[in-house]
Write a protein that holds these residues in place. Structure first.
Motif, PDB file in Angstrom:
ATOM      1  N   PHE A 122       0.918  -1.157  -0.264  1.00 13.33           N
ATOM      2  CA  PHE A 122      -0.309  -0.255   0.370  1.00 13.33           C
ATOM      3  C   PHE A 122       0.944   1.482  -0.181  1.00 13.33           C
ATOM      4  O   PHE A 122       1.669   1.060   0.295  1.00 13.33           O
ATOM      5  CB  PHE A 122      -0.822  -0.208   0.865  1.00 13.33           C
ATOM      6  N   ILE A 123       0.501   2.551  -0.563  1.00 10.02           N
ATOM      7  CA  ILE A 123       1.304   3.588  -0.162  1.00 10.02           C
ATOM      8  C   ILE A 123      -0.053   4.307   0.562  1.00 10.02           C
ATOM      9  O   ILE A 123      -1.102   4.863   0.605  1.00 10.02           O
ATOM     10  CB  ILE A 123       0.700   4.534  -2.078  1.00 10.02           C
ATOM     11  N   VAL A 124       0.689   5.128   1.616  1.00  9.48           N
ATOM     12  CA  VAL A 124       0.067   5.659   2.441  1.00  9.48           C
ATOM     13  C   VAL A 124       0.057   7.368   2.629  1.00  9.48           C
ATOM     14  O   VAL A 124       1.555   7.685   2.523  1.00  9.48           O
ATOM     15  CB  VAL A 124       0.162   5.865   4.105  1.00  9.48           C
ATOM     16  N   SER A 125      -0.098   8.233   1.879  1.00 10.05           N
ATOM     17  CA  SER A 125       0.111   9.225   1.832  1.00 10.05           C
ATOM     18  C   SER A 125      -0.569  10.392   2.572  1.00 10.05           C
ATOM     19  O   SER A 125      -1.932  10.145   2.545  1.00 10.05           O
ATOM     20  CB  SER A 125      -0.055  10.066   0.497  1.00 10.05           C
ATOM     21  N   LEU A 126      -0.182  11.527   3.099  1.00  9.89           N
ATOM     22  CA  LEU A 126      -0.665  12.124   4.823  1.00  9.89           C
ATOM     23  C   LEU A 126      -0.531  13.696   4.334  1.00  9.89           C
ATOM     24  O   LEU A 126       0.925  14.097   3.832  1.00  9.89           O
ATOM     25  CB  LEU A 126      -1.010  11.758   5.375  1.00  9.89           C
ATOM     26  N   ILE A 139       5.568  17.484  -4.767  1.00 11.15           N
ATOM     27  CA  ILE A 139       5.470  15.702  -5.154  1.00 11.15           C
ATOM     28  C   ILE A 139       7.251  15.031  -5.019  1.00 11.15           C
ATOM     29  O   ILE A 139       8.207  15.541  -4.920  1.00 11.15           O
ATOM     30  CB  ILE A 139       5.590  16.425  -7.168  1.00 11.15           C
ATOM     31  N   PHE A 140       6.192  14.032  -4.476  1.00 12.14           N
ATOM     32  CA  PHE A 140       7.888  12.928  -3.853  1.00 12.14           C
ATOM     33  C   PHE A 140       8.010  12.010  -4.995  1.00 12.14           C
ATOM     34  O   PHE A 140       7.635  11.623  -5.505  1.00 12.14           O
ATOM     35  CB  PHE A 140       7.479  12.166  -3.126  1.00 12.14           C
ATOM     36  N   LEU A 157       2.667  15.518 -19.701  1.00 10.75           N
ATOM     37  CA  LEU A 157       1.330  14.832 -19.078  1.00 10.75           C
ATOM     38  C   LEU A 157       1.890  13.951 -18.864  1.00 10.75           C
ATOM     39  O   LEU A 157       0.478  13.292 -17.830  1.00 10.75           O
ATOM     40  CB  LEU A 157       0.588  15.730 -20.951  1.00 10.75           C
ATOM     41  N   VAL A 158       1.916  13.146 -19.792  1.00 10.53           N
ATOM     42  CA  VAL A 158       2.476  11.436 -19.252  1.00 10.53           C
ATOM     43  C   VAL A 158       3.290  11.580 -18.201  1.00 10.53           C
ATOM     44  O   VAL A 158       2.585  10.764 -16.706  1.00 10.53           O
ATOM     45  CB  VAL A 158       2.907  11.118 -20.027  1.00 10.53           C
ATOM     46  N   ARG A 159       3.714  12.307 -17.478  1.00  6.60           N
ATOM     47  CA  ARG A 159       4.846  12.091 -16.260  1.00  6.60           C
ATOM     48  C   ARG A 159       3.763  12.620 -14.766  1.00  6.60           C
ATOM     49  O   ARG A 159       4.050  12.252 -14.069  1.00  6.60           O
ATOM     50  CB  ARG A 159       6.060  13.084 -16.514  1.00  6.60           C
ATOM     51  N   ALA A 160       2.991  13.978 -15.371  1.00  3.67           N
ATOM     52  CA  ALA A 160       2.201  14.553 -14.441  1.00  3.67           C
ATOM     53  C   ALA A 160       1.153  13.416 -13.960  1.00  3.67           C
ATOM     54  O   ALA A 160       0.347  13.048 -12.450  1.00  3.67           O
ATOM     55  CB  ALA A 160       1.109  15.515 -14.972  1.00  3.67           C
ATOM     56  N   VAL A 161       0.725  12.349 -15.203  1.00  7.80           N
ATOM     57  CA  VAL A 161      -0.718  11.243 -14.842  1.00  7.80           C
ATOM     58  C   VAL A 161       0.260  10.053 -13.484  1.00  7.80           C
ATOM     59  O   VAL A 161      -0.145   9.434 -12.694  1.00  7.80           O
ATOM     60  CB  VAL A 161      -0.952  11.047 -16.122  1.00  7.80           C
ATOM     61  N   GLN A 162       1.437  10.070 -14.266  1.00 11.81           N
ATOM     62  CA  GLN A 162       1.589   8.725 -13.231  1.00 11.81           C
ATOM     63  C   GLN A 162       2.485   9.178 -12.105  1.00 11.81           C
ATOM     64  O   GLN A 162       2.419   8.600 -11.156  1.00 11.81           O
ATOM     65  CB  GLN A 162       2.799   8.852 -14.136  1.00 11.81           C
ATOM     66  N   TRP A 163       2.668  10.525 -11.367  1.00  9.48           N
ATOM     67  CA  TRP A 163       3.191  10.654 -10.524  1.00  9.48           C
ATOM     68  C   TRP A 163       1.537  11.027  -9.884  1.00  9.48           C
ATOM     69  O   TRP A 163       1.825  10.693  -8.686  1.00  9.48           O
ATOM     70  CB  TRP A 163       4.148  12.347 -10.156  1.00  9.48           C
ATOM     71  N   HIS A 164       0.433  11.163 -10.235  1.00 17.42           N
ATOM     72  CA  HIS A 164      -0.544  11.561  -9.629  1.00 17.42           C
ATOM     73  C   HIS A 164      -1.342  10.288  -9.510  1.00 17.42           C
ATOM     74  O   HIS A 164      -1.681   9.735  -8.276  1.00 17.42           O
ATOM     75  CB  HIS A 164      -1.592  12.304 -10.562  1.00 17.42           C
ATOM     76  N   ALA A 165      -0.855   9.075 -10.414  1.00 16.68           N
ATOM     77  CA  ALA A 165      -1.435   7.719 -10.438  1.00 16.68           C
ATOM     78  C   ALA A 165      -0.946   7.146  -9.343  1.00 16.68           C
ATOM     79  O   ALA A 165      -1.437   5.568  -8.593  1.00 16.68           O
ATOM     80  CB  ALA A 165      -0.966   6.964 -11.709  1.00 16.68           C
ATOM     81  N   GLU A 166       0.514   7.677  -8.859  1.00 12.67           N
ATOM     82  CA  GLU A 166       1.446   6.938  -8.038  1.00 12.67           C
ATOM     83  C   GLU A 166       1.276   7.682  -6.210  1.00 12.67           C
ATOM     84  O   GLU A 166       2.410   6.808  -5.934  1.00 12.67           O
ATOM     85  CB  GLU A 166       2.517   7.134  -8.548  1.00 12.67           C
ATOM     86  N   GLN A 167       0.026   8.348  -6.602  1.00 13.34           N
ATOM     87  CA  GLN A 167      -0.242   9.564  -5.240  1.00 13.34           C
ATOM     88  C   GLN A 167       1.366   9.762  -4.680  1.00 13.34           C
ATOM     89  O   GLN A 167       1.836  10.083  -3.220  1.00 13.34           O
ATOM     90  CB  GLN A 167      -0.185   7.987  -4.299  1.00 13.34           C
ATOM     91  N   ARG A 168       1.643  10.723  -5.624  1.00 12.41           N
ATOM     92  CA  ARG A 168       2.885  10.921  -5.716  1.00 12.41           C
ATOM     93  C   ARG A 168       2.827  13.023  -4.718  1.00 12.41           C
ATOM     94  O   ARG A 168       3.632  13.736  -5.020  1.00 12.41           O
ATOM     95  CB  ARG A 168       4.725  10.970  -6.386  1.00 12.41           C
ATOM     96  N   VAL A 169       1.461  12.453  -5.709  1.00 11.59           N
ATOM     97  CA  VAL A 169       1.368  14.571  -5.944  1.00 11.59           C
ATOM     98  C   VAL A 169       0.764  14.387  -4.605  1.00 11.59           C
ATOM     99  O   VAL A 169      -0.720  14.302  -4.315  1.00 11.59           O
ATOM    100  CB  VAL A 169       0.850  14.736  -7.161  1.00 11.59           C
TER     101      VAL A 169
END
Length: 282
Positions: free
Chosen positions: A6-10, A280-281, A259-271
């Motif tokens: 899991f990814i926990v983001s807070l 952005i982690f 755009l691909v990078r932005a979507v990837q970072w969002h999908a990986e819960q990095r934003v």
């Protein structure tokens, strides 16, 4: 024994004890922390954290273990399965370069999204959707049908359990109400120049002014047109030897990559959002 990842983001206001409380809760849930990043904003004094964990616990059990810490620190907290592709609806108009970049990256396994449906106000890109085997929904938009078109879009978001909406050169301005409904889960791409060029044929305008840099900005959608929190930007140098047509081709490549990078970072819960800015982690 099954191991779940899991990814926990807070995020929350910064004060002592946050990391201790989160680490203790993760230990209680039998988690092994495989990656951890954190940041405290000196401007807003907000705290942000992203943790990857491996555990035998389920998502519900992990959320239950974290609930006391979340409540004590008034956290905005998400627990996301690391291997679950983000269900994404893509919107487009007539230009297909960005749409193709997204679908190719998804098909090749480098972009962790699932695209059940593509929505367009035109029919030109239906063959591309058919090639990738994705449902294509044509929703024409006029000044008199805009409200109905946006209502249909929201129906599709609910019907397909959509987590993210991506505007892949969708050439319509979304209403304030729709922007609010999609707050934090809609990403747009636009050409960004210094100076800025509005209206038709921006690359041709840039060429006529002799700019030395062209680029693109991927950002969250807000009611303020093209002014939402920025996720990613990319620029490339150009010179007097480039034609306007070359500006267009180079700009399209930049738009797709950003755009691909932005979507990837969002999908990986990095934003994570910090007001009008993003954390952005990597």
């Amino acid at each position: 024994m099954t191991t779940n990842e899991f990814i926990v983001s807070l995020s929350c206001s910064d004060r002592p004890g946050i990391v201790h409380a989160v680490s203790g809760a993760l230990l209680e849930a039998g988690c092994n922390i495989t990656e951890s990043q954190q940041f405290e904003s000196p401007e807003t004094h907000n705290f942000f954290m992203r943790v990857s964990v491996a555990t035998a616990s389920t998502a519900a059990e992990l959320e239950l273990a974290l609930a006391p810490a979340a409540g004590a620190f008034a956290m905005e907290l998400r627990v996301t399965p690391e291997d679950r592709p983000l269900r994404t609806l893509i919107m487009c108009s007539k230009e297909g370069h960005v749409l193709n970049d997204l679908l190719f990256a998804q098909r090749s396994g480098t972009l962790p999204i699932e695209v059940p449906v593509i929505v367009s106000n035109h029919l030109e890109l239906k063959p591309m959707a058919d090639f990738y085997g994705i449902d294509f929904v044509h929703i024409p938009v006029t000044s008199t049908t805009k409200a109905q078109a946006e209502a249909k879009l929201l129906e599709l978001v609910a019907e397909h359990d959509i987590d993210l909406v991506v505007l892949a050169r969708y050439m319509q301005i979304l209403s304030d109400d729709l922007c609010r409904a999609l707050n934090g889960k809609a990403i747009n791409i636009h050409h960004s120049f210094l100076p800025s060029f509005m209206g038709a044929k921006p690359y041709h305008q840039a060429h006529a002014r002799g700019v030395k840099l062209i680029g693109a900005t991927a950002h969250y959608v807000t009611a303020d047109l093209d002014e939402g929190p920025i996720i990613e930007q990319e620029v490339i140098r150009v010179d007097h030897a480039r034609t306007a047509a070359q500006f267009v081709a180079m700009g399209r490549n930049v738009e797709g990559r950003a755009l691909v990078r932005a979507v990837q970072w969002h999908a990986e819960q990095r934003v994570l959002l910090d007001g009008n800015r993003t954390v952005i982690f990597s």
